[in-house]
Scaffold this active site. Structure first.
Site, PDB file in Angstrom:
ATOM      1  N   ASP A  13       6.886  -5.130   0.240  1.00 48.95           N
ATOM      2  CA  ASP A  13       7.440  -6.439  -0.101  1.00 48.95           C
ATOM      3  C   ASP A  13       7.148  -7.478   0.981  1.00 48.95           C
ATOM      4  O   ASP A  13       6.943  -7.148   2.154  1.00 48.95           O
ATOM      5  CB  ASP A  13       8.952  -6.343  -0.311  1.00 48.95           C
ATOM      6  CG  ASP A  13       9.321  -5.424  -1.457  1.00 48.95           C
ATOM      7  OD1 ASP A  13       8.503  -5.281  -2.384  1.00 48.95           O
ATOM      8  OD2 ASP A  13      10.429  -4.844  -1.419  1.00 48.95           O
ATOM      9  N   LYS A  14       7.203  -8.724   0.582  1.00 46.81           N
ATOM     10  CA  LYS A  14       6.928  -9.854   1.480  1.00 46.81           C
ATOM     11  C   LYS A  14       7.744  -9.767   2.770  1.00 46.81           C
ATOM     12  O   LYS A  14       7.214  -9.934   3.868  1.00 46.81           O
ATOM     13  CB  LYS A  14       7.234 -11.161   0.745  1.00 46.81           C
ATOM     14  CG  LYS A  14       7.209 -12.425   1.615  1.00 46.81           C
ATOM     15  CD  LYS A  14       7.488 -13.652   0.769  1.00 46.81           C
ATOM     16  CE  LYS A  14       7.594 -14.922   1.612  1.00 46.81           C
ATOM     17  NZ  LYS A  14       8.861 -14.979   2.363  1.00 46.81           N
TER      18      LYS A  14
END
Length: 302
Positions: A133-134
């Site tokens: 994830d970011k």
């Protein structure tokens, strides 16, 4: 808006609409359905909805955000690289590949500036074998050619890779270790979230307690499967959401650069030499500082 009346077509909605409209792929159809831009008789449904005679399919005229995949000169923490594989320590805040919401400044943009990547995942995800994830930091492997990509992807599917994360979670976990075996799919209440749902895809996370604090626990999580947001969803499911998680955690939390989740160890069989390779990456500075503060509070409170 486009409208189609079902007469003799059968099957899943995403499949049927892709057959009715050649400009809409199945993946595009799924995104339209998830975003409620593709409906049946005016009502939102799931991609696996089985169409029936008389159904009216309604498709909003939504134009995807244009994406131009351009190489960008951005700093990268390359842990390992050879002719086949790159292992990158991704910082928090960096998106892995371009998408309508993040058209540039991604890990892929940065990698393309320095080297060629495999082409298997299409134009906007070259080289990407798996994602994090970011706002999750840590290790991921990237393929530089198609043969390496196929080999690494097969390992992932066979669950032969080592993917170990460190997470700081809310609450004190009583057990020293455990396994969360709960299927994950899109949340029926919020399309932006994943959730444990009965008709979801199999998902298994192993966890081990590393350290306990007054109101938090540091855990190591090993992925057996790799579903979207898996560790974040599973830890919330057992009542211990990840600290700083803006999507699955409580509002009252320790602030950082997103969730305190770090892909610390990555292991795989090399696609050319077949050597077992294991890499590790230190915790981000803000993660270490937060742990030191919690340890200090523990000492003062004892």
């Amino acid at each position: 808006m486009k409208e189609y009346i079902i007469t003799n077509q059968t099957g899943r909605l995403d499949k049927v609409i892709s057959e009715l409209d050649s400009s809409i792929s199945r993946s595009r159809a799924k995104n339209l359905i998830d975003d409620q831009h593709l409906k049946i008789n005016g009502e939102p449904v799931k991609p696996k909805y089985q169409v029936k005679s008389g159904d009216k399919i309604q498709v909003d005229s939504v134009q995807p955000t244009p994406i131009s995949l351009e190489p960008e000169n951005m700093p990268l923490d390359i842990v390992y690289e050879d002719d086949d594989v790159i292992v990158v320590n991704k910082p928090q805040g960096m998106v892995v590949h371009p998408s309508p919401g993040h058209p540039d400044h991604t890990l892929v943009n940065a990698l393309l500036y320095h080297r060629p990547l495999s082409t298997i995942n299409g134009e906007f995800r070259p080289g990407i074998v798996h994602r994090i994830d970011k706002d999750t930091s840590g290790l991921l492997m990237v393929a530089k050619n198609d043969k390496a990509h196929q080999f690494l992807s097969q390992q992932l599917q066979a669950q032969k890779n080592l993917r170990k994360y460190v997470a700081l979670v809310h609450g004190r976990i009583k057990e020293d270790s455990g396994v969360v075996n709960a299927p994950i799919g899109r949340s029926p209440k919020d399309r932006k979230k994943q959730a444990v749902v009965s008709d979801g895809r199999s998902a298994v996370t192993h966890f081990e307690v590393l350290e306990r604090f007054a109101d938090y626990t540091l855990v190591a999580c090993r992925l057996e499967t790799g579903r979207t947001h898996q560790i974040r969803v599973h830890m919330k499911y057992i009542g211990h959401p990840i600290v700083g998680d803006p999507l699955y955690g409580p509002r009252k939390t320790i602030r950082g650069n997103g969730q305190f989740l770090h892909a610390q160890e990555l292991g795989f069989e090399h696609p050319r030499t077949h050597q077992l390779m294991i890499f590790s990456a230190p915790l981000p500075l803000i993660f270490e500082q937060t742990l030191n503060n919690l340890r200090l509070n523990n000492a003062l409170g004892s």
